[in-house]
Design an enzyme around this catalytic site. Structure first.
Site, short mmCIF file in Angstrom:
data_model
loop_
_atom_site.label_atom_id
_atom_site.label_comp_id
_atom_site.label_asym_id
_atom_site.label_seq_id
_atom_site.Cartn_x
_atom_site.Cartn_y
_atom_site.Cartn_z
N ARG A 180 28.90 -7.89 -65.99
CA ARG A 180 28.44 -7.45 -67.31
C ARG A 180 28.93 -8.39 -68.41
O ARG A 180 28.24 -8.57 -69.42
CB ARG A 180 28.89 -6.02 -67.57
CG ARG A 180 28.04 -4.99 -66.83
CD ARG A 180 28.51 -3.60 -67.05
NE ARG A 180 27.53 -2.63 -66.55
CZ ARG A 180 27.80 -1.37 -66.25
NH1 ARG A 180 29.03 -0.92 -66.43
NH2 ARG A 180 26.87 -0.56 -65.81
N LYS A 232 24.63 11.71 -55.95
CA LYS A 232 24.17 13.03 -56.37
C LYS A 232 22.66 13.06 -56.61
O LYS A 232 22.13 12.31 -57.42
CB LYS A 232 24.90 13.45 -57.63
CG LYS A 232 26.41 13.59 -57.44
CD LYS A 232 27.12 13.90 -58.73
CE LYS A 232 26.79 15.28 -59.23
NZ LYS A 232 27.57 15.65 -60.44
N GLY A 238 24.17 -0.44 -62.17
CA GLY A 238 25.17 0.43 -61.58
C GLY A 238 25.69 -0.07 -60.24
O GLY A 238 25.98 -1.26 -60.06
N GLY A 287 22.21 4.04 -65.48
CA GLY A 287 21.77 5.27 -66.13
C GLY A 287 20.67 5.04 -67.14
O GLY A 287 19.71 5.81 -67.22
#
Length: 412
Positions: free
Chosen positions: A34, A204, A367, A391
């Protein structure tokens, strides 16, 4: 959105909101991807004579006030050191976010110099849901600069002071990273070349049901609207809830039981829309979640009691490769296994390599997927685009308005 390259920045102080939220092992940066992604915008502004103040967050500091959060860390000091190395010039780190230290630095900077504010999330107001509280911090940040450039795509889905409120107070533009991210995501949402295959992994299922619903068309208000994706490959921890919804045993694997009804509804919507959903047909399991656990291949979709799935099996790797072979567009978000553990990284490597062979638009959705590509030393140029915002990418594909982008689009 106005481009940062179109701003007249010579002799001006520019506040750049970057995404420097890198993983740390103690004070050591384990993946500087990043930071590297932020360089083009910062370097362009420096070369055109701006004094550049970079603002970013790191982690999720805890505490009710600034003092508690700053004491608990994490500080952006390691990031400042690495940014200076990559830029090849000094980077001054402020002792605070928008206080006396930041103000003095801003007032004494010369053109071409770079400074970094301390972790903006040390300020509780950064993430406040109260507009007035965020606005007070935004005003202090805006007072440091003449212009604002939004280049932290990974935070664009957050209605935070440094992302949403500051650009409403200063002349603003989008940085090179944000513009590149949006250009690619627009390709994915506007008639992408087909077949369009979406690969979703990670832990998830609850985090990704909304985007799955949008991809299969169940979220569309127009029943005749064709689905956005042609094929979904589901893996990782989220796959076990899908398998459970189909009646399979998942042993001790990660399972969100409360999501089974929603998953069943999504599977029904996909079948109705003609979207193929491909789930694992075998697994690599262990008796515990540990790097030194003994891996075992379980043939078939059912996982025995006492075992938990930690990777896709060899038959699934081959199946996924076949389902990707004819793709013209691929979006991948989330690894299919615990790639950080060497014994359970084969599925992620096989998937990454299969996507790299696709002759078309291939987007790695930030991510953990982007981290996996770097962790496994896979060539980044094997993909059309590696996003910095997992996200943010997902919310864009859900069809949501990202607050940070909306603020940059506002030219009033």
């Amino acid at each position: 959105m106005k481009r940062a390259e179109d701003l007249d920045v010579a002799g001006q102080t520019v506040l750049v909101r970057a995404d420097l939220n890198v993983p740390l092992d103690g004070s050591a940066i384990t993946d500087d991807g990043r930071i590297r992604a932020s360089l083009p915008t910062i370097q362009d502004l420096v070369h055109r004579g701006a004094a550049v103040i970079v603002c970013a967050h790191l982690g999720r500091p805890k505490g009710d006030d600034y003092a508690a959060r700053a004491a608990g860390g994490p500080s952006l000091r390691p990031v400042a050191t690495r940014l200076a190395e990559l830029l090849g010039q000094p980077v001054t780190l402020a002792d605070d976010v928008a206080g006396e230290s930041a103000r003095v630095i801003a007032e004494t900077m010369d053109s071409g110099e770079v400074a970094l504010l301390e972790n903006v999330r040390f300020e509780p107001a950064e993430t406040s849901k109260d507009d007035a509280v965020r606005g007070e911090l935004a005003a202090r940040l805006a007072a440091l600069a003449d212009l604002y450039v939004g280049d932290g795509f990974g935070a664009m889905h957050r209605k935070h002071a440094s992302v949403y409120d500051v650009p409403r107070l200063l002349p603003h533009a989008a940085g090179q990273l944000v513009l590149a991210e949006v250009a690619v995501l627009r390709q994915l949402t506007t008639n992408p070349p087909r077949p369009y295959v979406v690969v979703l992994g990670g832990a998830k299922v609850s985090d990704k049901l909304a985007v799955i619903g949008n991809l299969v068309g169940s979220a569309s208000p127009h029943p005749t609207t064709p689905p956005r994706a042609d094929r979904l490959l589901i893996a990782g921890g989220m796959a076990y809830t899908f398998l459970a919804a189909q009646g399979h045993k998942v042993g001790n694997s990660l399972l969100e039981t409360e999501q089974i009804p929603q998953v069943s509804a999504v599977l029904a919507d996909a079948a109705k829309a003609g979207v193929e959903v491909v789930l694992p047909v075998d697994h690599v399991v262990a008796d515990r979640f540990s790097a030194d656990a003994e891996p075992e291949v379980v043939p078939g979709p059912d996982i025995p009691d006492g075992k938990l799935g930690l990777d896709i099996g060899p038959a699934t790797r081959e199946l996924f490769a076949r389902k990707l072979a004819d793709a013209k567009t691929v979006f991948w978000n989330g690894p299919p296994g615990v790639f950080e553990f060497a014994a359970f990284a084969a599925g992620t490597r096989a998937l990454a390599e299969a996507i790299s062979q696709v002759a078309g638009l291939t987007v790695v959705g930030g991510g953990d997927s982007a981290a996996a590509v770097r962790h496994l030393n896979l060539p980044p140029d094997a993909y059309t685009h590696i996003s910095t915002g997992g996200g943010a990418s997902l919310e864009y594909l859900e069809g949501r308005t990202l607050p940070g982008l909306a603020a940059l689009e506002d030219t009033t």
